[in-house]
Write an enzyme that holds these catalytic residues in place. Structure first.
Site, PDB file in Angstrom:
ATOM      1  N   ASP A 289       5.739  -1.925  -0.044  1.00  0.00           N
ATOM      2  CA  ASP A 289       5.843  -3.011  -1.027  1.00  0.00           C
ATOM      3  C   ASP A 289       6.075  -2.480  -2.435  1.00  0.00           C
ATOM      4  O   ASP A 289       5.944  -1.275  -2.683  1.00  0.00           O
ATOM      5  CB  ASP A 289       4.577  -3.880  -0.985  1.00  0.00           C
ATOM      6  CG  ASP A 289       3.299  -3.045  -0.931  1.00  0.00           C
ATOM      7  OD1 ASP A 289       3.336  -1.863  -1.282  1.00  0.00           O
ATOM      8  OD2 ASP A 289       2.253  -3.595  -0.523  1.00  0.00           O
TER       9      ASP A 289
ATOM     10  N   ASN B  41      -9.355  -8.770   1.502  1.00  0.00           N
ATOM     11  CA  ASN B  41      -9.103 -10.068   2.133  1.00  0.00           C
ATOM     12  C   ASN B  41      -8.335  -9.928   3.451  1.00  0.00           C
ATOM     13  O   ASN B  41      -7.903 -10.915   4.030  1.00  0.00           O
ATOM     14  CB  ASN B  41      -8.331 -10.983   1.178  1.00  0.00           C
ATOM     15  CG  ASN B  41      -6.961 -10.415   0.800  1.00  0.00           C
ATOM     16  OD1 ASN B  41      -6.557  -9.371   1.302  1.00  0.00           O
ATOM     17  ND2 ASN B  41      -6.253 -11.100  -0.081  1.00  0.00           N
TER      18      ASN B  41
ATOM     19  N   HIS C 173      -5.441  -8.297   3.778  1.00  0.00           N
ATOM     20  CA  HIS C 173      -3.979  -8.164   3.667  1.00  0.00           C
ATOM     21  C   HIS C 173      -3.534  -6.771   4.107  1.00  0.00           C
ATOM     22  O   HIS C 173      -4.262  -5.801   3.979  1.00  0.00           O
ATOM     23  CB  HIS C 173      -3.468  -8.541   2.266  1.00  0.00           C
ATOM     24  CG  HIS C 173      -3.720  -7.541   1.179  1.00  0.00           C
ATOM     25  ND1 HIS C 173      -3.763  -7.885  -0.149  1.00  0.00           N
ATOM     26  CD2 HIS C 173      -3.933  -6.200   1.206  1.00  0.00           C
ATOM     27  CE1 HIS C 173      -3.986  -6.802  -0.869  1.00  0.00           C
ATOM     28  NE2 HIS C 173      -4.095  -5.773  -0.086  1.00  0.00           N
TER      29      HIS C 173
ATOM     30  N   GLU D 286      -0.599 -11.606   2.235  1.00  0.00           N
ATOM     31  CA  GLU D 286      -1.886 -12.195   1.874  1.00  0.00           C
ATOM     32  C   GLU D 286      -2.274 -13.271   2.884  1.00  0.00           C
ATOM     33  O   GLU D 286      -1.393 -13.922   3.472  1.00  0.00           O
ATOM     34  CB  GLU D 286      -1.789 -12.839   0.483  1.00  0.00           C
ATOM     35  CG  GLU D 286      -1.352 -11.887  -0.628  1.00  0.00           C
ATOM     36  CD  GLU D 286      -2.472 -10.975  -1.125  1.00  0.00           C
ATOM     37  OE1 GLU D 286      -3.426 -10.711  -0.373  1.00  0.00           O
ATOM     38  OE2 GLU D 286      -2.382 -10.513  -2.267  1.00  0.00           O
TER      39      GLU D 286
HETATM   40  P1  PGA Z   1      -6.761   0.246  -1.888  1.00  0.00           P
HETATM   41  O1  PGA Z   1      -5.790  -0.956  -1.531  1.00  0.00           O
HETATM   42  O2  PGA Z   1      -6.327   1.399  -1.030  1.00  0.00           O
HETATM   43  O3  PGA Z   1      -6.505   0.536  -3.344  1.00  0.00           O
HETATM   44  O4  PGA Z   1      -8.148  -0.196  -1.602  1.00  0.00           O
HETATM   45  C1  PGA Z   1      -5.510  -1.225  -0.205  1.00  0.00           C
HETATM   46  C2  PGA Z   1      -4.696  -2.494  -0.095  1.00  0.00           C
HETATM   47  O5  PGA Z   1      -4.868  -3.394  -0.929  1.00  0.00           O
HETATM   48  O6  PGA Z   1      -3.910  -2.604   0.856  1.00  0.00           O
END
Ligand code: PGA
Length: 248
Positions: A67, A136, A138, A143
């Site tokens: 992304d 959450n 995702h 999302e």
């Molecule tokens: P993080 O993010 O590795 O910074 O916890 C993971 C994500 O949001 O997919």
């Protein structure tokens, strides 16, 4: 689904790096799907170390990132293109012609998303997709929602995601509110998937992922449909969800 419980971040990174190294050795021209965020940084560090020791080479590999924020130039300090360059690509021998990330500042986002999925197909699909997970649930920036998208698409970020990511920006206002992300189908078409999570904040998302139920409210739960997934979690998460290895 294989679940590996490790003691800490360092062990998680080593497990993931070992697996990636193995696959690259088996197939030097592997197509890797890569992730940004705090979670995979240690994995990239380990892979850089292995590369410097001469045990793994990426000159024939291809990388597609999950992304990118909309509205940031590729050289913006918080763009994922810059993140990948600084945390991984500049320290290994991958050909920059073989590293891809959606162009978040493309004028026509729809065309860009279609181009990205076509490019992945042209390269033979993703052999190994590395994933983090949001609090959450995702994966990429898919999302939780009533409907999830199959292909690469533009997405409005959840408020919680914007808050979580604001730690990298000077203020909440500066965090882009939308992004381009591989879709659920793009991710699930990968031949193999490795998801990493550490810290109790990810426990609920992991509980959903291992629940035996699939819900668009926890996009990661769809990984239960995939035949070749390894989840690497730390002891903190395993204890919080009272992981019974049998459910894995
Ligand atoms: P993080 O993010 O590795 O910074 O916890 C993971 C994500 O949001 O997919």
């Amino acid at each position: 689904m294989r679940v590996v419980v490790v003691e800490n971040d360092k062990e998680m990174s080593r497990e993931a790096a070992n697996l990636i190294q193995e696959r690259i050795k088996e197939k030097p021209n592997s197509v890797l799907g890569l992730a940004t965020g705090s979670t995979p940084i240690g994995t990239y560090k380990e892979l850089i170390r292995y590369h410097e020791q001469g045990s793994v080479f990426f000159s024939k590999a291809t990388a597609f990132n999950l992304d990118e924020y909309c509205g940031l130039d590729g050289d913006h300090a918080q763009s994922y293109a810059r993140f990948m360059k600084e945390n991984f690509f500049q320290s290994i021998d991958i050909d920059s012609e073989n590293t891809f990330i959606p162009k978040g500042n493309a004028e026509d986002k729809q065309v860009e998303c279609e181009r990205y999925d076509a490019l992945i197909r042209e390269r033979g699909g993703i052999d190994l997709q590395l994933l983090g997970i949001g609090e959450n649930g995702h994966i990429g920036f898919n999302e939780p929602n009533d409907l999830l998208s199959a292909g690469t698409h533009r997405v409005e970020l959840d408020q919680g995601t914007i808050e979580a990511n604001s730690r990298f920006f000077d203020s909440y206002e500066e965090v882009p509110k939308s992004a381009l992300t591989m879709g659920m189908g793009t991710i699930l078409k990968a031949k193999e998937i490795v998801l990493l999570a550490s810290g109790v904040k990810k426990a609920e998302a992991i509980r959903g992922l291992l629940s035996g139920k699939i819900s668009t409210k926890n996009p990661a739960s769809f990984l239960q449909l995939h035949p070749r997934v390894t989840i690497i979690i730390d002891r903190e998460i395993a204890d919080a969800i009272q992981l019974n290895q049998d459910i894995a």
